[in-house]
Every structure is written in C-alpha cells, then in structure tokens.
Design a protein around this motif. Structure first.
Motif, mmCIF file in Angstrom:
data_model
loop_
_atom_site.group_PDB
_atom_site.id
_atom_site.type_symbol
_atom_site.label_atom_id
_atom_site.label_comp_id
_atom_site.label_asym_id
_atom_site.label_seq_id
_atom_site.Cartn_x
_atom_site.Cartn_y
_atom_site.Cartn_z
ATOM 1 N N ASP A 69 -3.762 7.216 -5.337
ATOM 2 C CA ASP A 69 -4.923 6.473 -6.244
ATOM 3 C C ASP A 69 -5.961 7.576 -5.880
ATOM 4 O OD1 ASP A 69 -7.078 5.390 -7.690
ATOM 5 O OD2 ASP A 69 -7.421 3.716 -5.924
ATOM 6 N N TYR A 70 -5.731 8.638 -7.241
ATOM 7 C CA TYR A 70 -5.976 10.020 -6.778
ATOM 8 C C TYR A 70 -7.657 10.184 -6.857
ATOM 9 C CZ TYR A 70 -5.973 15.003 -5.735
ATOM 10 O OH TYR A 70 -6.169 16.248 -5.334
ATOM 11 N N GLU A 71 -7.279 9.812 -7.663
ATOM 12 C CA GLU A 71 -9.050 9.613 -7.908
ATOM 13 C C GLU A 71 -10.416 8.768 -7.023
ATOM 14 O OE1 GLU A 71 -12.847 7.568 -10.361
ATOM 15 O OE2 GLU A 71 -11.050 7.831 -12.194
ATOM 16 N N ASN A 72 -10.004 7.780 -6.405
ATOM 17 C CA ASN A 72 -10.694 6.972 -5.139
ATOM 18 C C ASN A 72 -10.296 8.320 -3.768
ATOM 19 O OD1 ASN A 72 -10.121 5.570 -2.392
ATOM 20 N ND2 ASN A 72 -10.877 4.565 -3.403
ATOM 21 N N LEU A 73 -9.302 8.594 -3.591
ATOM 22 C CA LEU A 73 -9.058 9.794 -2.647
ATOM 23 C C LEU A 73 -10.003 10.808 -2.881
ATOM 24 C CD1 LEU A 73 -7.483 9.130 0.107
ATOM 25 C CD2 LEU A 73 -5.710 10.436 -0.249
ATOM 26 N N ALA A 74 -10.080 12.175 -3.781
ATOM 27 C CA ALA A 74 -10.233 12.967 -3.774
ATOM 28 C C ALA A 74 -11.857 13.176 -4.052
ATOM 29 C CB ALA A 74 -9.929 13.784 -5.243
ATOM 30 N N LEU A 75 -11.976 11.447 -4.139
ATOM 31 C CA LEU A 75 -13.990 11.666 -4.549
ATOM 32 C C LEU A 75 -13.944 11.408 -3.712
ATOM 33 C CD1 LEU A 75 -14.341 10.307 -8.218
ATOM 34 C CD2 LEU A 75 -14.773 12.550 -8.030
ATOM 35 N N GLY A 76 -13.207 10.349 -2.793
ATOM 36 C CA GLY A 76 -13.593 10.587 -1.825
ATOM 37 C C GLY A 76 -13.862 10.955 -0.502
ATOM 38 N N PHE A 125 10.854 -3.493 -6.460
ATOM 39 C CA PHE A 125 13.149 -4.058 -6.640
ATOM 40 C C PHE A 125 13.834 -3.893 -7.012
ATOM 41 C CE2 PHE A 125 9.840 -8.070 -6.895
ATOM 42 C CZ PHE A 125 9.698 -9.236 -6.693
ATOM 43 N N GLU A 126 13.562 -2.916 -7.812
ATOM 44 C CA GLU A 126 14.780 -1.968 -8.157
ATOM 45 C C GLU A 126 15.194 -0.667 -7.097
ATOM 46 O OE1 GLU A 126 13.254 0.342 -11.481
ATOM 47 O OE2 GLU A 126 13.071 -1.473 -12.468
ATOM 48 N N ARG A 127 15.093 -0.645 -5.751
ATOM 49 C CA ARG A 127 14.916 0.652 -5.213
ATOM 50 C C ARG A 127 14.839 0.200 -3.587
ATOM 51 N NH1 ARG A 127 15.843 2.426 -9.530
ATOM 52 N NH2 ARG A 127 14.725 4.358 -10.098
ATOM 53 N N GLY A 128 16.241 -1.193 -3.026
ATOM 54 C CA GLY A 128 15.964 -1.646 -1.827
ATOM 55 C C GLY A 128 16.487 -0.711 -0.388
ATOM 56 N N TYR A 129 16.909 0.721 -1.234
ATOM 57 C CA TYR A 129 17.247 1.281 0.082
ATOM 58 C C TYR A 129 15.679 2.143 0.297
ATOM 59 C CZ TYR A 129 17.108 4.703 -3.742
ATOM 60 O OH TYR A 129 16.310 5.489 -4.908
ATOM 61 N N ILE A 130 14.447 1.736 -0.404
ATOM 62 C CA ILE A 130 13.000 2.316 0.472
ATOM 63 C C ILE A 130 12.677 0.385 1.107
ATOM 64 C CG2 ILE A 130 11.334 2.502 -0.592
ATOM 65 C CD1 ILE A 130 11.432 3.336 -3.236
ATOM 66 N N SER A 131 11.724 1.678 1.918
ATOM 67 C CA SER A 131 11.942 0.771 3.210
ATOM 68 C C SER A 131 10.139 0.461 3.763
ATOM 69 C CB SER A 131 12.689 0.659 4.870
ATOM 70 O OG SER A 131 12.217 2.784 5.006
ATOM 71 N N THR A 132 9.593 1.952 2.820
ATOM 72 C CA THR A 132 8.255 1.689 3.854
ATOM 73 C C THR A 132 7.197 1.967 2.311
ATOM 74 O OG1 THR A 132 8.890 2.267 5.904
ATOM 75 C CG2 THR A 132 6.551 2.938 4.505
ATOM 76 N N PHE A 133 6.322 1.676 2.320
ATOM 77 C CA PHE A 133 5.262 2.375 1.137
ATOM 78 C C PHE A 133 4.201 2.544 1.490
ATOM 79 C CE2 PHE A 133 8.546 0.116 -1.637
ATOM 80 C CZ PHE A 133 8.277 0.406 -2.603
ATOM 81 N N VAL A 134 3.801 4.022 1.048
ATOM 82 C CA VAL A 134 2.158 4.007 1.237
ATOM 83 C C VAL A 134 0.984 4.509 0.393
ATOM 84 C CG1 VAL A 134 1.682 6.655 2.393
ATOM 85 C CG2 VAL A 134 3.826 5.876 2.848
ATOM 86 N N ILE A 135 0.452 3.575 0.417
ATOM 87 C CA ILE A 135 -0.464 3.737 -0.743
ATOM 88 C C ILE A 135 -1.759 4.435 -0.172
ATOM 89 C CG2 ILE A 135 -1.891 1.818 -1.384
ATOM 90 C CD1 ILE A 135 0.817 1.279 -2.247
ATOM 91 N N CYS A 136 -1.674 5.139 -1.169
ATOM 92 C CA CYS A 136 -3.234 6.177 -0.824
ATOM 93 C C CYS A 136 -4.208 5.616 -1.845
ATOM 94 C CB CYS A 136 -2.605 7.402 -0.801
ATOM 95 S SG CYS A 136 -1.332 8.195 -0.301
ATOM 96 N N THR A 137 -5.487 5.227 -0.593
ATOM 97 C CA THR A 137 -6.570 4.367 -1.121
ATOM 98 C C THR A 137 -7.325 3.577 -0.135
ATOM 99 O OG1 THR A 137 -7.227 3.571 -3.264
ATOM 100 C CG2 THR A 137 -5.605 2.296 -1.966
#
Length: 363
Positions: free
Chosen positions: A12-19, A98-110
C-alpha cells in the motif's frame, strides 16, 4: 527449492511512503531493506505496489529497478476520494490466494487497520501473513492480527533520524496553473501506536517471557521444545518480537546468552542449528526453594505457619530480584506448590483463615 516459502508482496505504497516521509524527517522511502528482510524468509515470486503513481515519480523508478509491478490507481478529481488502491490490493491478494496454491506467505506492507479483515481472511485460507509498517503510523490493531509484523524503522539498512521532521507530501509534475487537488496527505490512524520515545527493551523481561513460553509448551505438548518452535510461539504471542531489539543478531545467539545465565538449557535437536530448549531442572530453582523455606522459618518460628498472602513481599525484602516467573511459574502459588512438592515447605489450605498456610519442612 521445494522447501522454500513462496512469498507474495503487496505494498500500500501511499500509506508506506507517506509514513516514512512524515516520521523520518522527510526522507524518501527505500524498498531495499524490505527486500532484504524477505529474502531471509523465502522466495518472493510476486511484487506489487498500488498507488496513483503521478505523485511518486522518483519512487516509481526505484521500484521498477527492484522488479516491483506498479498498479496504477488514478484518483478522481472533484469527487469524494475513495480508497480504490486499498480495495484493488485486497481483491488481488484474495484472488491470488485462491489461484496460486503454492504461495504460502503474504506480505502486506501498510499501517492501515482497514487491512485487518484481509489479514484474517488470508490466515483463514491457511496462509502465513507478515505485516510491514512504519512504527509511528501503524494502527495498533494490525500487528496482533499478523503472524509476524516488521516495523520498517527497525529493519537493517534503515537510517532513522534522531528527531522526526514535519509532515511533507509528495509533489507531482503539474502545470503552473492547475486546479487539481493537492497530493495525498497521510492521516494518522485513530488507533496508531503512541509516538513517545521507545523505552529500552529489557533482556530480563524477555527472559521471563521466554521461560514462561517454554514451560507452557512443555506442559501442553509434553514433547521437545525446539528453538524454531519457540520462536514461532513467541511470534504468536507478540508478532512484533525481534531478537535484534534486544541487541542479538540471531535467535540462537539470544538462546546461548540465556543458557549462559542458566535461564534455559540447550541440547542437540532434531536438526542442525535447531537445538532443543528446556528449563534447568536444578540450580536457580533449588536456590529459590531454599530462600522460601528460610523466610518461612524466620516468620513462622517453632511449629508456626505463615499465610501465603504477603509472603512474596517478604521474599523480595530478603532478595529484591526474586521473581517466580523467571523460573517458569505463572503465579506465586504455583511456585509454592512446586516448593512443597520438592519438600522445601508444607502447603495446606486453611478454611478458617481463608488462605494457604506454609510451614517449613525438616531439612
């Protein structure tokens, strides 16, 4: 490679960059520390950043060099500003889960608490979620929802200024005369973390937390407690936990430090570099049991008894640093029961006194 975690990164670039600019003296956001931190955790196969990129021209070049896919979310003029970037980012993350079952980790930058439902949904789908946010602009609701939360300010390679500068906003290339609305302004979340100076982190407090965690894992699972399992348990208790905050380069270095002070014991584990962690069977515990007995003897006299209430204060007068929690006991009563089991004292409930009474056992 099959054993590596596959990571999808969403910014969430706006949130991260402005922070970063608000709280780091107007300095620009640097993606490299995040990339380095994730490289230690697995293989990043998706990198996406969401923003109205007309406000972040220089940043766009920096992210492109780091192979980040830029998702353009233009802001409409003359209408109430909807956070379209947040909605698009959440939809894309769930779709990918749902579409990429091999992805085990999600990184949410915000640091925005609006993403908390997304975090819950991803974990419900059996995905590990790591959050990344600027400490002073991150909602207090977001870190506990994640499996792990990394404060951008504490990442290796981030140079935090001694004092925060005034708030700034990104500038966009615009004509001399323009009626377009000003660039996005970062609003601090209502439940943002306090901006007071961070108090030094106490290794003794960490030792108490670690010992309690080991004791709880031994009691519930009844099996071996490995260093890797212990680290995961600590992150479940506090997703912002990092041994580097206490001055240690690795979790193993922290454990060796505590083992050297007889807080824990280390033994070869099932895998190299993943030792088994246990609590000392003797040593400090026996010393504290002897302390309890000597205080009870002093207070009770010949054939007398001492009430449990107020007894802990008497122990602290004799030894100010006494803490049953350092030994893995969750309460003073549990410590006294263990001392009674070890034969240091006798413990019984007195209905007349409405309290436990302790009497010294013969040595």
């Amino acid at each position: 490679m099959d054993q590596e975690d596959r990571i999808a990164l969403f910014l969430d670039y706006e949130n991260l960059a402005l922070g970063v600019r608000d709280h780091h003296g107007g300095r620009p956001f640097d993606f490299r520390p995040i990339a380095d931190a994730l490289a230690e955790r697995g293989r990043v196969v998706v990198r996406r950043a969401y923003a109205d990129w007309s406000y972040f021209d220089e940043d766009r070049r920096m992210l492109t060099r780091s192979h980040v896919e830029l998702i353009e979310i233009p802001q409409r003029m003359g209408a109430s500003r909807k956070n379209a970037a947040d909605i698009k980012m959440a939809v894309d993350a769930v779709e990918l889960a749902f579409e990429r079952g091999y992805i085990s980790t999600f990184v949410i930058c915000t640091g925005d608490s609006d993403f908390t439902p997304l975090v819950h949904k991803l974990r419900e789908l059996n995905k590990r979620v790591i959050g990344v946010g600027v400490e002073k602009s991150t909602s207090a609701l977001l870190p506990p929802a994640c499996d792990e939360f990394l404060y951008y300010d504490r990442l290796e390679g981030v140079d935090v200024p001694p004092s925060a500068g005034r708030r700034t906003r990104p500038t966009r290339p615009e004509p001399a005369a323009s009626t377009a609305p000003a660039g996005p302004v970062a609003e601090p979340p209502l439940d943002a973390a306090p901006t007071a100076e961070e108090t030094p982190r106490d290794v003794d407090t960490l030792a108490v937390l670690l010992v309690q965690t080991v004791a709880g894992m031994q009691g519930s699972a009844g099996g071996e407690v490995t260093a890797s399992g212990l680290k995961r348990a600590l992150l479940r208790k506090d997703p912002t936990f990092s041994e580097s905050d206490y001055g240690f380069r690795t979790f193993g270095e922290l454990l060796r430090h505590l083992a050297g002070h007889n807080v824990v014991e280390l033994a070869p584990g099932p895998a190299k570099g993943d030792p088994e962690v246990s609590l000392p069977e003797r040593g400090d515990r026996e010393v504290e049991f002897a302390l309890l007995r000597s205080v009870v003897v002093d207070l009770a006299g010949e054939g007398g008894a001492v009430a449990l209430s107020g007894l802990k204060d008497q122990l602290r007068r004799a030894r100010p640093d006494f803490s049953e929690k350092k030994l893995g006991y969750r309460s003073f009563l549990q410590f006294c029961k263990a001392a009674a089991t070890a034969g240091a004292v006798e413990l019984r409930w007195s209905p007349d006194d409405g309290d436990y009474l302790l009497t010294p056992q013969a040595p």
